[in-house]
Design a protein around this motif. Structure first.
Motif, PDB file in Angstrom:
ATOM      1  N   THR A 636       0.853  -1.188   0.000  1.00 33.86           N
ATOM      2  CA  THR A 636       0.000   0.000   0.000  1.00 33.86           C
ATOM      3  C   THR A 636       0.887   1.236   0.000  1.00 33.86           C
ATOM      4  N   THR A 637       0.339   2.326  -0.495  1.00 36.35           N
ATOM      5  CA  THR A 637       1.039   3.607  -0.431  1.00 36.35           C
ATOM      6  C   THR A 637       0.813   4.213   0.951  1.00 36.35           C
ATOM      7  N   LYS A 638       1.895   4.610   1.617  1.00 40.83           N
ATOM      8  CA  LYS A 638       1.807   5.151   2.976  1.00 40.83           C
ATOM      9  C   LYS A 638       2.593   6.449   3.045  1.00 40.83           C
ATOM     10  N   GLY A 639       1.900   7.530   3.348  1.00 36.29           N
ATOM     11  CA  GLY A 639       2.595   8.802   3.506  1.00 36.29           C
ATOM     12  C   GLY A 639       3.279   9.222   2.230  1.00 36.29           C
ATOM     13  N   LYS A 640       4.597   9.305   2.276  1.00 38.37           N
ATOM     14  CA  LYS A 640       5.373   9.734   1.110  1.00 38.37           C
ATOM     15  C   LYS A 640       5.982   8.558   0.348  1.00 38.37           C
ATOM     16  N   LEU A 641       5.684   7.334   0.779  1.00 35.25           N
ATOM     17  CA  LEU A 641       6.254   6.155   0.137  1.00 35.25           C
ATOM     18  C   LEU A 641       5.209   5.479  -0.741  1.00 35.25           C
ATOM     19  N   VAL A 642       5.436   5.514  -2.043  1.00 38.09           N
ATOM     20  CA  VAL A 642       4.543   4.843  -2.986  1.00 38.09           C
ATOM     21  C   VAL A 642       4.925   3.376  -3.051  1.00 38.09           C
ATOM     22  N   ALA A 643       3.937   2.488  -2.959  1.00 38.14           N
ATOM     23  CA  ALA A 643       4.206   1.060  -3.042  1.00 38.14           C
ATOM     24  C   ALA A 643       4.800   0.726  -4.402  1.00 38.14           C
ATOM     25  N   GLY A 644       5.922   0.049  -4.394  1.00 36.83           N
ATOM     26  CA  GLY A 644       6.573  -0.323  -5.639  1.00 36.83           C
ATOM     27  C   GLY A 644       7.597   0.671  -6.130  1.00 36.83           C
ATOM     28  N   ALA A 645       7.789   1.760  -5.392  1.00 41.46           N
ATOM     29  CA  ALA A 645       8.765   2.784  -5.786  1.00 41.46           C
ATOM     30  C   ALA A 645       9.784   2.960  -4.673  1.00 41.46           C
ATOM     31  N   GLY A 646      11.006   3.261  -5.044  1.00 35.00           N
ATOM     32  CA  GLY A 646      12.010   3.594  -4.052  1.00 35.00           C
ATOM     33  C   GLY A 646      11.702   4.946  -3.445  1.00 35.00           C
ATOM     34  N   PRO A 647      12.398   5.338  -2.401  1.00 37.49           N
ATOM     35  CA  PRO A 647      12.149   6.643  -1.785  1.00 37.49           C
ATOM     36  C   PRO A 647      12.423   7.774  -2.748  1.00 37.49           C
TER      37      PRO A 647
END
Length: 693
Positions: A636-647
């Motif tokens: 899941t996408t949480k805050g500023k972290l998109v699921a499946g993407a690096g920071p």
């Protein structure tokens, strides 16, 4: 934006004021100013859809009318979305057929604030009649009222049985070959136990992994989807948020295939289906994009009506694709069903869970005591947009329906968040997956199955257990701990024996061959020794890391409950202790990045519970999204972290540089990662294009 400039007469200073004339003059001034304001606001709502015409803006600096070439002074002026300016009279001189296309750059003006003819015009708000006023300005045009909308010329049907037929299967006689099979692996927590020892809780780890899906096979070896997007277009979505949402839905449209079908529902004070369930052919994509571009933001937030309409679209369809899902996005609280806005602005210690109005939702998306118990559930993937959305309700809906809940903290992330979600939905390879467990020896009993979100059942006095998992994305992994009781052996004098623990059978439907597949795992056995060596007492690290996942999920769940009662200090203390336990575990001490990732996730959850205000704005949504992710073992996408993407570049946890584990995402699949990368590359190209223009 549209701008109406009016030259008003200045009353003579030599005449005595006439009360009636003064009243009429004041009302006229107010009416004109209101018209100017409405014109400006109306076009601001839609200007983002024509940003591509920025290159024409330099022509607007010309001080001449684009129609008659006259000087733009001392007359009412109309400035169009393409930034060209005209005399108001030149554009709207013919009120029944005003100009709709810019004569200079050929931009189509989809939304004009021109007066529409009405009969028996009502008096103004000051109750002073205006003679010869045959027109009114539409204050709040509905989002489906534009000419380009596919639904604008026909009323919404009473029943949504107008869905497109499914794509017919190829008539080729070639034998259909199914996908690779799901892999199953069972791991006892220890390699051996004493023959004379009775163990009340012995754990077996069951690991599942779905078959891969190559990029070449994504269009033919995955299950097609029926997808409904339920989109919040209330007044709070006005401006940049709505523009970014439109762009994100365009991305979804572009990545659906001709076998997939899409319907779009928008909601504010009321809900409306603006696109029927349509196959995403070239024509279908064009209709879908026109429907999205027709959206404008105004009104209240009626979450219940939006989801009921989305459920109705799927419930009344004539045909069904194998995969069905709803993507639901909102940036606010339900303000139309008794307590929405007020309910979620009350103090922390008065919160008692989701509101009662969720019982108004159909059982297909919020299963409960009402309706048939065997009704098909539609997964709702909810996206909380910004800091003012309603995470308790959105998480409750997703959790009950088997979907995911994502918290989009930054508006610019919405396209990537959608990309991650559809990356999974467009890679479903197995359906209806079910694990059946049977005790393989007398005295071995199944005691506990902590399966998270997935339904599990233990029957026949512990001799059988079932876990219902459902759909799996390509390459997706699920891991479950099965807790058993193992009896001592009656004759323990022998040097070495074995005890059979579990028979495991996995069954599911292959989405390519359409056949039911049944796989029987190898018999799970354990050695029974007369004398156990110290090495035999070492817990398997893979079992330990899954215990860490369950510990993290339980800690976040309990901390969130404490935070809802106002005990933020207790919540932070609980999270800190759980994090210490995980980092001190055998797997984490051995360098397992999963343990470090769990610890960092708990630390960030703790930080966002730093104060009541911080918890209200972001902590609650972050915690609930994390709970959902750990319980479903799905990204899941949480805050500023998109699921499946690096920071993201310069990303940090509360001002502290992002830890190394931030780039690690154990629940994302390759297809999710690829779709997010595709979205990010598109964003980069669009940004470069805008910079050049």
């Amino acid at each position: 934006m549209y701008m109406c400039l009016c030259v008003l007469p200045v009353p003579s200073q030599n005449k005595q004021p006439d009360p009636i004339r003064s009243s009429l003059s004041l009302s006229l001034h107010i009416y004109i100013y209101a018209c100017v304001f409405i014109c400006s606001v109306s076009q601001n709502r839609l200007s983002e859809s024509v940003q591509k015409k920025k290159s024409m803006s330099s022509l607007a600096e010309d001080n001449t009318c684009g129609v008659c070439s006259g000087n733009l002074t001392s007359q009412a002026i109309f400035t169009a979305v393409c930034s060209h300016s005209f005399h108001f009279a030149c554009v709207f001189g013919n009120t029944t057929n005003p100009l709709r296309v810019c004569p200079l750059c050929q931009t189509k003006w989809n939304h004009l604030p021109f007066p529409t003819p009405i009969s028996n015009a009502p008096d103004n708000i000051f109750n002073v009649p205006f003679p010869n006023r045959p027109y009114r300005f539409p204050l709040f045009p509905p989002p489906w009222s534009t000419e380009d909308s596919p639904s604008s010329f026909e009323p919404e049907p009473l029943q949504f049985s107008d869905d497109d037929p499914l794509l017919e299967a190829s008539s080729s006689s070639t034998t259909v070959v199914g996908l690779q099979k799901v892999t199953i692996k069972a791991i006892p927590e220890r390699p051996a136990i004493s023959a004379s020892e009775s163990v009340s809780l012995f754990t077996v780890l069951i690991k599942l992994k779905a078959p891969p899906l190559s990029s070449e096979a994504r269009s033919t070896q995955r299950a097609p989807i029926d997808l409904v997007t339920v989109l919040d277009v209330s007044g709070s979505m006005y401006g940049k948020k709505l523009s970014l949402l439109k762009r994100a839905v365009h991305f979804v449209i572009d990545n659906l295939g001709p076998s997939d079908r899409l319907s779009i529902v928008s909601f504010s004070s009321q809900a409306r289906r603006i696109l029927r369930l349509t196959r995403m052919t070239d024509t279908g994509r064009g209709d879908a994009k026109l429907a999205v571009d027709s959206l404008s933001a105004d009104g209240d937030t009626n979450i219940v009506e939006g989801l009921k309409k989305g459920s109705q679209v799927l419930g009344e369809r004539r045909y069904k694709n194998p995969v069905t899902s709803i993507i639901f996005l909102s940036d606010g609280n339900d303000t139309c069903n008794g307590g929405g806005g007020w309910y979620f602005r009350t103090t922390l210690n008065s919160r008692q869970g989701p509101p009662e109005y969720l019982n108004l939702l159909p059982p297909s998306i919020y299963p409960g005591n009402s309706g048939p118990q065997d009704i098909e559930t539609i997964p709702v993937h909810s996206f909380g947009f910004g800091s003012d959305h309603d995470p308790i309700t959105m998480h409750a809906i997703s959790d009950a329906s088997g979907g995911t809940f994502s918290f989009i903290e930054s508006y610019e992330m919405v396209q990537d968040a959608f990309a991650s979600c559809i990356g999974g939905l467009l890679s479903v390879v197995t359906q209806g997956l079910r694990l059946t467990l049977r005790s393989a020896s007398n005295g071995v009993e199944i005691k506990l199955i902590p399966s998270g979100r997935y339904a599990s059942e233990i029957t026949d006095q512990g001799s059988q257990g079932v876990i219902s998992i459902g759909d799996l994305y390509a390459d997706e992994e699920k891991e479950f701990l099965i807790n058993l009781s193992v009896p001592a052996l009656p004759n323990s004098e022998e040097t070495e024996r074995k005890t059979s623990l579990l028979d495991i059978v996995c069954s599911y439907r292959d989405v390519v061959s359409k056949e039911t597949v049944e796989i029987e795992s190898e018999l799970v056995e354990i050695r029974r020794l007369k004398t156990v060596l110290p090495s035999d007492l070492t817990v398997n690290l893979e079992v330990d890391r899954q215990r860490n996942r369950l510990h993290a999920a339980e800690s976040i769940t309990e901390a969130q409950k404490m935070a809802e009662t106002g005990d933020l200090f207790g919540a932070r203390t609980l999270l800190a202790k759980g994090r210490t336990d995980i980092l001190g575990s055998a797997s984490a001490q051995a360098g397992d990045v999963f343990g470090a990732w769990l610890g960092d996730d708990m630390m960030e959850t703790e930080r966002r519970m730093g104060s009541a205000q911080l918890y209200q704005q972001e902590g609650r949504a972050f915690a609930l999204s994390g709970m959902n992710s750990h319980r479903t073992q799905r990204a899941t996408t949480k805050g500023k972290l998109v699921a499946g993407a690096g920071p993201a570049e310069n990303f940090s946890f509360g001002g502290v540089a992002a830890p190394q584990s931030a780039a690690y995402d154990p629940y994302s699949t390759p297809n999710m990662v690829n779709m997010v990368f595709k979205s990010q590359q598109l964003n980069i190209r669009d940004d470069d294009t805008n910079t050049k223009n």
